[in-house]
Scaffold this active site. Structure first.
Site, PDB file in Angstrom:
ATOM      1  N   HIS A 135      -6.753   1.969  11.843  1.00 22.22           N
ATOM      2  CA  HIS A 135      -6.513   0.897  10.889  1.00 22.22           C
ATOM      3  C   HIS A 135      -7.817   0.508  10.199  1.00 22.22           C
ATOM      4  O   HIS A 135      -8.900   0.958  10.572  1.00 22.22           O
ATOM      5  CB  HIS A 135      -5.908  -0.330  11.578  1.00 22.22           C
ATOM      6  CG  HIS A 135      -4.457  -0.210  11.860  1.00 22.22           C
ATOM      7  ND1 HIS A 135      -3.968   0.407  12.991  1.00 22.22           N
ATOM      8  CD2 HIS A 135      -3.365  -0.614  11.149  1.00 22.22           C
ATOM      9  CE1 HIS A 135      -2.642   0.377  12.977  1.00 22.22           C
ATOM     10  NE2 HIS A 135      -2.257  -0.240  11.873  1.00 22.22           N
ATOM     11  N   LYS A 139      -8.757  -5.399  10.800  1.00 19.14           N
ATOM     12  CA  LYS A 139      -7.744  -5.638  11.832  1.00 19.14           C
ATOM     13  C   LYS A 139      -8.442  -6.012  13.127  1.00 19.14           C
ATOM     14  O   LYS A 139      -9.256  -5.249  13.661  1.00 19.14           O
ATOM     15  CB  LYS A 139      -6.859  -4.403  12.024  1.00 19.14           C
ATOM     16  CG  LYS A 139      -5.712  -4.644  12.996  1.00 19.14           C
ATOM     17  CD  LYS A 139      -4.689  -3.522  12.947  1.00 19.14           C
ATOM     18  CE  LYS A 139      -3.545  -3.773  13.912  1.00 19.14           C
ATOM     19  NZ  LYS A 139      -2.831  -5.043  13.626  1.00 19.14           N
TER      20      LYS A 139
END
Length: 250
Positions: A135, A139
């Site tokens: 990601h 995040k």
């Protein structure tokens, strides 16, 4: 439909754009700097609030929305150890709540494929699963909520795997999950079943946030006419008509 946005980062902006394109109205936008706006007529007028924030603030946001009688659709992760509390609130206080770790329709097809493969692999003990999730650098939680959901699917369907871990080496009955945070990657999840002679890998790669945003708005459109504690499986059952796929999604 009248929509309130809770969280106005990149996902919030993408949801706003798609909601407007689909003919909906944004009646309130709440971010960390104006949380007092929960207690406004504008927020109370919303048919549904769509919430994408942080693990630290998500649960409190739900309570504030429920207090105003507003239904909630959420994609925030990292807080789900308190899911039973939300379920109880829905049952006792007539609140309405929808959560999924990933709103992408493609990911939810991937969930079904993952379960099917995990069940098949129960008969092939030479294969062991591992997962990698990638990601963007913003995040905060790991592994991702999607990775945890995928792991749960494997644990439910495969008789040899009973847990997941981020610690190496993994126990024989545990599945290792690795995480990477790179640039602005929207989300990539790969599950490999490795044996001494070969490896089988399935991967879902998000190309942008648009798929997540469209899924969230689609969920909100459905939730506006529903009550109680709702799940993505319920929505997918509505979308998918093939009975064999419905059995896998259960």
């Amino acid at each position: 439909m009248k929509i309130a946005l809770i969280g106005y980062g990149k996902m919030g902006h993408a949801i706003e754009r798609i909601a407007l394109e689909r003919g909906h109205r944004i009646v309130a936008i709440i971010d960390e700097h104006n949380k007092e706006d929960f207690d406004t007529e504008a927020f109370r007028s919303a048919d549904v609030a769509i919430e994408f924030t942080t693990p630290k603030s998500a649960f409190d946001n739900y309570l504030k929305a429920f207090a105003q009688g507003v239904k909630v659709v959420s994609g925030s992760t990292g807080w789900t150890s308190r899911m039973d509390e939300i379920r109880e609130i829905c049952e006792k206080q007539d609140a309405t709540f929808f959560w999924t770790s990933n709103f992408s329709i493609g990911v939810n097809i991937f969930f079904a494929l993952n379960k099917y493969l995990a069940a098949m692999m129960s008969g092939f003990p030479n294969y062991r699963p591992e997962m990698t999730e990638i990601h963007h650098i913003h995040k905060l939680d790991h592994p991702s909520g999607t990775a945890v959901s995928l792991a749960g699917g494997i644990i439910a369907e495969n008789s040899r795997i009973d847990s997941w871990t981020e610690e190496e080496p993994a126990a024989e009955t545990a599945m290792l999950i690795r995480h990477e945070r790179i640039g602005e990657v929207p989300g990539t999840h790969s599950i490999s079943w490795d044996s001494p002679v070969d490896k089988i890998t399935i991967t879902h790669e998000a190309k942008s946030r648009e798929g997540f945003a469209l899924g969230a708005v689609t969920a909100a459109e459905w939730v506006a006419g529903q009550k109680g504690f709702l799940t993505m499986d319920m929505l997918m059952h509505r979308i998918i008509s093939d009975s064999r796929l419905l059995d896998i999604l259960k």
